[in-house]
Design a protein around this motif. Sequence first.
Motif, short mmCIF file in Angstrom:
data_model
loop_
_atom_site.label_atom_id
_atom_site.label_comp_id
_atom_site.label_asym_id
_atom_site.label_seq_id
_atom_site.Cartn_x
_atom_site.Cartn_y
_atom_site.Cartn_z
N ASN A 1 0.85 -0.86 -0.23
CA ASN A 1 0.17 0.04 0.04
C ASN A 1 0.80 1.22 -0.52
O ASN A 1 -0.04 2.37 0.49
CB ASN A 1 -1.19 -0.05 0.88
CG ASN A 1 -2.46 -0.71 1.09
OD1 ASN A 1 -2.12 -2.30 0.73
ND2 ASN A 1 -2.90 -0.74 2.37
N THR A 12 -1.58 4.53 -1.22
CA THR A 12 -2.96 3.84 -1.57
C THR A 12 -3.80 2.60 -0.30
O THR A 12 -3.06 2.37 0.01
CB THR A 12 -3.26 3.19 -2.39
OG1 THR A 12 -1.50 4.67 -3.70
CG2 THR A 12 -4.00 3.32 -3.61
N GLY A 14 -6.53 1.06 -0.25
CA GLY A 14 -7.50 0.09 -1.50
C GLY A 14 -8.53 -0.50 -0.81
O GLY A 14 -8.81 -1.39 -1.89
N ASP A 46 -7.89 4.02 -4.03
CA ASP A 46 -6.94 3.61 -5.35
C ASP A 46 -7.64 4.74 -6.01
O ASP A 46 -8.42 5.35 -6.19
CB ASP A 46 -6.93 2.14 -5.54
CG ASP A 46 -9.05 1.89 -5.69
OD1 ASP A 46 -9.78 2.41 -6.54
OD2 ASP A 46 -9.05 0.65 -5.02
#
Length: 180
Positions: A1, A12, A14, A46
């Motif tokens: 991530n 990020t 997700g 994302d």
Amino acid sequence: NAEHDGKTGVITIGREAYNGDVDREMNRAIDWLKAEGVENVIVTGDFHLSTQMVGADTSEFYPALADVEAGRRLAATWSATARRLGDEFKVSVGFVGGKRCLGGSLELLMHCHYLVAVEDSVLGMPEVTLPVVPGMEGCHWPFRKAPATDRHKLLRLLLTGRPVPASDATGWLIDFAGPA
């Protein structure tokens, strides 16, 4: 991530909902970026156009219904993670690039030095309609950045649960809204 280019990292998220797993992943990502000497970070969902960051997973609150300490621990740990974004980086930017960012996800990103969003995304604190109060410092953190003349807008956001388009939130909730 998380990834970085030596100077700037990107974390990020997700998942749509913030929960204990996401909190642990955030801390691991922050720890790794700090160990790598990264001073700047961008935190975002994302990059799918349909991305929604819709707040906390309310099932995380169930233990707090019977155990006050469980609730205190949850609020303290998630807030500590959020504060790391502003405290441990030279510059941190929260980026809302999808359809909406609500509740706990918005509270997390508000702890960044700057918060930017695509102009057609929607931001809000719908917790009060559940009824739950914003627990990751959403009840007071945005007031630190908002001009006194715009605090009534924050109160409306927090007390009604009605979301606001990012293009209307510039200057009092976010720092910039623009086209993707």
